[in-house]
Design a protein around this motif. Structure first.
Motif: not given
Length: 331
Positions: A6-13, A48-53, A66-75, A134-139
């Protein structure tokens, strides 16, 4: 829910990246002036770090939309680098992309941020030290703390720490590995079986306490959870599973006189089949997160979601065991 940011996630990233490409070999500015004085030109994109689709690079089937769309999965990347990472999935793996983002945020804090930013980043790095292996996604989950981060963190820790142990339990149950047999003679066989039964009788009790500890680590409704307590609870579950495997191996790899084999057979997988139910926790949590996200805009948002794990012996197990035991005693 669609897996798009979403736009908010993109702006924060973009702001967290200081509008610079997060590829450490690039770091080009991704925003600049436009010929229209009321606009800016951007060449940056939330990737997307992990692919969206399904079919996209680095797609993980087990991950929720929902997790794919989180900022955690974004770069945050420039357009060229976004295209680059999708040309070679092996070279630009999820681990590499998580490392890029971590390095970039470290660069922003140390080179572009204030002294306070640097201090805060160093403190955060120190707090995350226990998660280095641990896997990077944990951090990333701990840093970003997306919605429902307590459940997401628990799911990832459970998968990493305990999936190999659940696999070993399954392999043991299916007879896929062997160990040296413990030979027990007829004089000691009954005592050996009673000792194993005593072990099993006290083994399930900690499971209840561990589940209670885990749920408490998520915090009370409306309050944040505790990262270290979640970590502590999941590590205790790992230790518990290791102990269960030791007990099950004692029962699987024993040689007793023929008349005692029925009792040993009934003891096999008795506790292992129950604790295997704990393997559903990560997937149960993901279902809960999906349910919460699907109802977050509704007035009837549930205040509490319950998921029960029932530990019980198979039907007629106690009757069969007692019958076999009585036959031995009356010989």
């Amino acid at each position: 829910m669609v897996p798009d940011f979403i736009k908010k996630t993109i702006d924060i990233l973009a702001k967290r990246a200081a509008y610079k490409c997060s590829n450490p070999d690039c770091r080009v500015n991704t925003i600049g002036p436009n010929s229209d004085p009321e606009k800016a030109t951007t060449i940056g994109e939330a990737a997307h770090i992990f692919g969206a689709r399904e079919g996209s690079k680095r797609y993980d089937l087990s991950m929720t939309d929902s997790f794919r769309a989180e900022i955690t999965n974004a770069i945050w990347l420039c357009r060229n680098c976004h295209k680059l990472i999708d040309t070679d999935e092996q070279k630009y793996s999820t681990n590499i992309l998580f490392a890029w983002r971590a390095k970039h945020e470290e660069f922003i804090a140390s080179d572009l941020g204030s002294i306070t930013d640097k201090i805060l980043h160093d403190e955060q790095t120190l707090n995350l030290k226990s998660f280095d292996n641990y896997p990077p996604i944990v951090k990333r989950i701990i840093i970003d703390k997306p919605n429902g981060w307590e459940y997401r963190l628990t799911a990832e820790l459970m998968k990493f720490l305990n999936t190999p142990l659940f696999r070993k339990l399954k392999d043991l149950k299916n007879g896929l590995y062997i160990k040296e047999l413990n030979n027990v003679d007829s004089v000691n066989a009954l005592n050996w079986i009673q000792n194993r039964l005593s072990e099993l009788s006290v083994t399930l009790k900690p499971a209840i306490g561990l589940l209670d500890l885990l749920t408490k680590s998520w915090g009370k409704p409306g309050e944040p959870g505790d990262v270290q307590e979640i970590h502590h609870a999941t590590k205790l579950i790992k230790n518990y599973l290791e102990h269960i495997i030791v007990i099950e191996e004692k029962i699987h790899f024993v040689n007793v006189p023929e008349e005692y084999e029925k009792l040993v057979y009934l003891l096999k997988n008795l506790i292992g089949s129950q604790v295997e139910k704990l393997s559903s926790i990560p997937y149960d949590l993901e279902e809960i997160l999906t349910l919460l996200e699907n109802t977050e805009n509704e007035n009837d948002l549930p205040k509490e979601i319950r998921k029960e794990l029932v530990f019980e012996v198979p039907n007629n197990w106690e009757k069969e065991f007692n019958n076999a035991l009585n036959k031995l005693r009356h010989k």
